[in-house]
Design a protein around this motif. Structure first.
Motif, PDB file in Angstrom:
ATOM      1  N   ALA A  79       0.841  -1.191   0.000  1.00 26.04           N
ATOM      2  CA  ALA A  79       0.000   0.000   0.000  1.00 26.04           C
ATOM      3  C   ALA A  79       0.876   1.242   0.000  1.00 26.04           C
ATOM      4  CB  ALA A  79      -0.911  -0.003   1.215  1.00 26.04           C
ATOM      5  N   HIS A  80       2.034   1.154   0.682  1.00 26.85           N
ATOM      6  CA  HIS A  80       2.896   2.321   0.785  1.00 26.85           C
ATOM      7  C   HIS A  80       4.010   2.330  -0.259  1.00 26.85           C
ATOM      8  CE1 HIS A  80       1.442   2.154   5.168  1.00 26.85           C
ATOM      9  NE2 HIS A  80       0.699   2.981   4.486  1.00 26.85           N
ATOM     10  N   ALA A  81       4.644   1.185  -0.463  1.00 30.65           N
ATOM     11  CA  ALA A  81       5.817   1.148  -1.339  1.00 30.65           C
ATOM     12  C   ALA A  81       5.453   0.753  -2.768  1.00 30.65           C
ATOM     13  CB  ALA A  81       6.856   0.183  -0.773  1.00 30.65           C
ATOM     14  N   GLY A  82       4.250   0.231  -2.969  1.00 29.88           N
ATOM     15  CA  GLY A  82       3.887  -0.362  -4.262  1.00 29.88           C
ATOM     16  C   GLY A  82       3.983   0.574  -5.439  1.00 29.88           C
TER      17      GLY A  82
ATOM     18  N   PHE B  44       1.934  12.631  -0.614  1.00 25.87           N
ATOM     19  CA  PHE B  44       2.236  11.980   0.664  1.00 25.87           C
ATOM     20  C   PHE B  44       0.969  11.465   1.353  1.00 25.87           C
ATOM     21  CE2 PHE B  44       6.224  14.424   0.211  1.00 25.87           C
ATOM     22  CZ  PHE B  44       7.098  13.358   0.308  1.00 25.87           C
ATOM     23  N   VAL B  45      -0.158  12.143   1.118  1.00 25.20           N
ATOM     24  CA  VAL B  45      -1.434  11.637   1.651  1.00 25.20           C
ATOM     25  C   VAL B  45      -1.683  10.229   1.106  1.00 25.20           C
ATOM     26  CG1 VAL B  45      -3.942  11.882   1.444  1.00 25.20           C
ATOM     27  CG2 VAL B  45      -2.556  13.831   2.165  1.00 25.20           C
ATOM     28  N   LEU B  46      -1.420  10.042  -0.194  1.00 24.64           N
ATOM     29  CA  LEU B  46      -1.617   8.717  -0.795  1.00 24.64           C
ATOM     30  C   LEU B  46      -0.610   7.712  -0.256  1.00 24.64           C
ATOM     31  CD1 LEU B  46      -2.312   9.580  -4.528  1.00 24.64           C
ATOM     32  CD2 LEU B  46      -3.944   8.794  -2.810  1.00 24.64           C
ATOM     33  N   LEU B  47       0.681   8.104  -0.230  1.00 25.49           N
ATOM     34  CA  LEU B  47       1.720   7.175   0.226  1.00 25.49           C
ATOM     35  C   LEU B  47       1.489   6.764   1.665  1.00 25.49           C
ATOM     36  CD1 LEU B  47       5.038   8.665  -1.202  1.00 25.49           C
ATOM     37  CD2 LEU B  47       3.728   6.729  -2.073  1.00 25.49           C
ATOM     38  N   ARG B  48       0.990   7.692   2.473  1.00 24.65           N
ATOM     39  CA  ARG B  48       0.827   7.420   3.899  1.00 24.65           C
ATOM     40  C   ARG B  48      -0.570   6.901   4.219  1.00 24.65           C
ATOM     41  NH1 ARG B  48       5.131   9.566   6.562  1.00 24.65           N
ATOM     42  NH2 ARG B  48       4.068   9.403   8.537  1.00 24.65           N
ATOM     43  N   ALA B 169      10.343   7.506   5.047  1.00 21.49           N
ATOM     44  CA  ALA B 169       9.510   7.128   6.195  1.00 21.49           C
ATOM     45  C   ALA B 169       8.098   6.730   5.766  1.00 21.49           C
ATOM     46  CB  ALA B 169       9.453   8.271   7.199  1.00 21.49           C
ATOM     47  N   SER B 170       7.645   7.261   4.609  1.00 24.13           N
ATOM     48  CA  SER B 170       6.284   6.956   4.166  1.00 24.13           C
ATOM     49  C   SER B 170       6.203   5.607   3.469  1.00 24.13           C
ATOM     50  CB  SER B 170       5.776   8.037   3.204  1.00 24.13           C
ATOM     51  OG  SER B 170       5.804   9.303   3.815  1.00 24.13           O
ATOM     52  N   VAL B 171       7.145   5.330   2.558  1.00 21.06           N
ATOM     53  CA  VAL B 171       7.052   4.081   1.795  1.00 21.06           C
ATOM     54  C   VAL B 171       7.676   2.918   2.550  1.00 21.06           C
ATOM     55  CG1 VAL B 171       6.988   5.233  -0.443  1.00 21.06           C
ATOM     56  CG2 VAL B 171       9.176   4.443   0.451  1.00 21.06           C
ATOM     57  N   ASP B 172       8.556   3.203   3.485  1.00 26.15           N
ATOM     58  CA  ASP B 172       9.348   2.138   4.084  1.00 26.15           C
ATOM     59  C   ASP B 172       9.600   2.420   5.569  1.00 26.15           C
ATOM     60  OD1 ASP B 172      10.815  -0.132   4.046  1.00 26.15           O
ATOM     61  OD2 ASP B 172      12.341   0.568   2.646  1.00 26.15           O
ATOM     62  N   PRO B 173       8.516   2.513   6.358  1.00 32.81           N
ATOM     63  CA  PRO B 173       8.673   2.997   7.738  1.00 32.81           C
ATOM     64  C   PRO B 173       9.623   2.157   8.595  1.00 32.81           C
ATOM     65  CG  PRO B 173       6.407   2.256   7.307  1.00 32.81           C
ATOM     66  CD  PRO B 173       7.122   2.235   6.003  1.00 32.81           C
TER      67      PRO B 173
END
Lengths: 247, 294
Positions: A79-82, B44-48, B169-173
């Motif tokens: 959901a985040h990295a995709g 970032f709203v979407l990524l998070r 931090a958003s894609v890979d916390p």
């Protein structure tokens, strides 16, 4: 690690941990669900502090942000990295801790290419992380962990969700990294079988205390039966491999 | 025509001449400022995984605005204060809240109820209610434009500083935290930035249509390109075209700008990825072969 105990809130996760993992070894971390395997990973990363005792990693006390330890996390959230490119995810492993914006720069691109080549991922580096297979995602995660040229690699359940061939691929890759680069590997898993041909030693978490042992000394029916809570048989084949089987 | 109805001298007010009126200039500047910020915030709203949170923060801003008017303060300051508190509260609830749509939805409904209460205790202006719920870009004053410019400048400067860390931090916390990033602080800074931009965007598209400016352009851009900086730039351009398009169309047609802005954003969202697919059938088949060969 000397006489380490660790709590999450008020709950004791495990205690009385005293062992040394040899530098350059390939060690499996095994234990039932909820036995504190991920806690051990977090402890080594400095994300949590032990309530008693002391831990040294690579000759120094644990601290967060140590570039000498590479982490392959349990599951990269799609959901985040995709949505981002595989190679950008790898680049973040190096550039993601710096101020500013963008993932450009020739030096960075060259370093990313190098990391992708190390895990044989050049052919899909330009695709989105969410578009590649589970095995390819694990390769990207490993490339990301390798980009800081760590001396230790922590892999948290990297085989979950992979089919048998995919599991063998990842274990072979990690073995290669361990062997060629001399990187110390801690490999968290709940299934020992895919690893047995390559690991030297294991840390097993049972009854609230992590213990360390060399594979040949500790892998027997008794230990595995205790670990899994179900009868397990150990068979040694002619080429020295050890197989475990649940009855 | 929609705009012409707002001008007293309706004979002189037609078409593009309206673009020179003071409220139109304010609207164009404010719309541009918000569009510039919404690209980065939306990405970032979407990524998070925060689209629902943007909706909630906008709703929490609603009672802030009506309470401010009740107390004799500008509605915009009420919006800014309440949205920021709402954003920080969502941050404080952390991961637990993100999956609890029921909690967020309940708070959202309660906030909206409070908003109506404050409005009825005060002047009970339906005008204020309509402007807050559906936005009214033509009501933006010069003072507000100055406030917006300061907020957008600060938000963009902060994002330019922390962008790469925030992306990590958003894609890979997990890995970001292991590499020593303070993911909680980054999250808090982002939520405040997001809340400020939501607060000022409410003046344009209103509480109910906030998605169209903050989420839809970024959602369109992220389907067109995977490069973070390009997504942000493209999302800003889409938001900009939506806002300017809304204003220009409103000079000719009897439609409120909010309607046109949301419509343009939605049409882009539906059509652009389809057009991109027609133009370059590269992406999809390549993925298939890559996956099959692994």
């Amino acid at each position: 690690m000397h006489d380490v105990a660790v709590h999450r809130g008020k709950r004791l996760i495990w205690s009385n941990a005293t062992f040394d993992v040899p530098v350059g070894s390939f060690t499996a971390v095994i234990g039932p669900n909820g036995s504190g395997k991920s806690t051990l990973v977090n402890l080594l990363l400095g994300g949590i502090k032990p309530s008693t005792g002391s831990i040294d990693v690579l000759g120094a006390p644990t601290r967060t942000g140590n570039p000498e330890i590479g982490l392959v996390p349990q599951n990269h959230s799609l959901a985040h990295a995709g949505s981002i490119l595989c190679r950008d995810l790898v680049a973040l492993g190096l550039a993601g801790t710096r101020w500013g914006v963008g993932l450009h720069g020739r030096d960075l691109a060259a370093t990313v290419d190098e990391a992708l080549a190390a895990v044989d991922a050049q052919s899909f580096g330009h695709l989105r992380f969410g578009e590649v297979s589970g095995g390819q995602q694990q390769r990207i995660s490993i490339a990301q962990a390798l980009i800081t040229k760590p001396r230790m690699l922590l892999l948290d359940e990297p085989l979950s969700g992979l089919d048998l061939a995919g599991q063998v691929d990842i274990v072979e890759l990690v073995h290669h990294i361990n062997h060629e680069r001399g990187v110390t590997v801690l490999f968290v898993t709940h299934d020992l079988n895919p690893l047995l041909a390559h690991i030297d030693s294991l840390i097993y978490l049972i009854d609230g205390t992590p213990e360390f042992g060399m594979v040949d000394d500790v892998v027997d029916s008794g230990l595995l039966t205790r670990l899994y809570g179900t009868p397990v048989q150990v068979t040694r084949s002619a080429d020295g491999c050890v197989f475990t089987r649940t009855e | 025509m929609f705009i012409a109805t707002l001008v007293s001298d309706q004979e002189a007010a037609s078409g593009l001449e309206l673009l020179n009126t003071p409220f139109m200039i304010n609207a164009l500047i404010a719309g541009t400022l918000i569009a510039l910020a919404s690209g980065a915030i939306g990405y970032f709203v979407l990524l998070r995984d925060l689209p629902f949170a943007t909706h909630a923060v906008a709703h929490i801003g609603f009672p802030g605005a009506t309470l401010a008017v009740l107390l004799g303060v500008s509605a915009v300051f009420g919006l800014i204060a309440a949205c920021t508190i709402g954003g920080l509260a969502i941050g404080a609830m952390g991961h637990r809240a993100r999956n609890r749509e029921v909690v967020t939805g309940t708070v959202l409904a309660f906030a909206t109820g409070l908003g109506i209460l404050f409005n009825s205790l005060g002047s009970a202006q339906t005008n204020l209610l309509t402007n807050l719920l559906f936005g009214n870009i033509l009501a933006i004053t010069t003072d507000q434009v100055v406030v917006f410019a300061v907020i957008v400048a600060i938000v963009l400067a902060v994002l330019a500083l922390i962008g790469r860390k925030l992306l990590f931090a958003s894609v890979d916390p997990d890995v970001a935290a292991a590499r020593g990033l303070n993911t909680r602080a980054l999250s808090a800074v982002f939520l405040v930035a997001m809340s400020l931009i939501i607060a000022i965007s409410v003046t344009v598209v209103g509480v109910l249509l906030i998605f169209a400016l903050l989420v839809t352009p970024a959602a369109t851009a992220i389907r067109l390109t995977a490069k973070p900086t390009l997504v942000v730039a493209l999302a800003s351009v889409i938001a900009l075209v939506s806002v300017w398009g809304g204003l220009i169309v409103a000079t000719y047609q009897p439609w409120p700008p909010s309607f046109v802005i949301t419509t343009i954003a939605c049409v882009f969202w539906v059509l652009l990825p389809q057009l991109a697919r027609l133009r370059g059938p590269v992406a999809a088949p390549q993925i298939a072969t890559q996956t099959a060969s692994s």
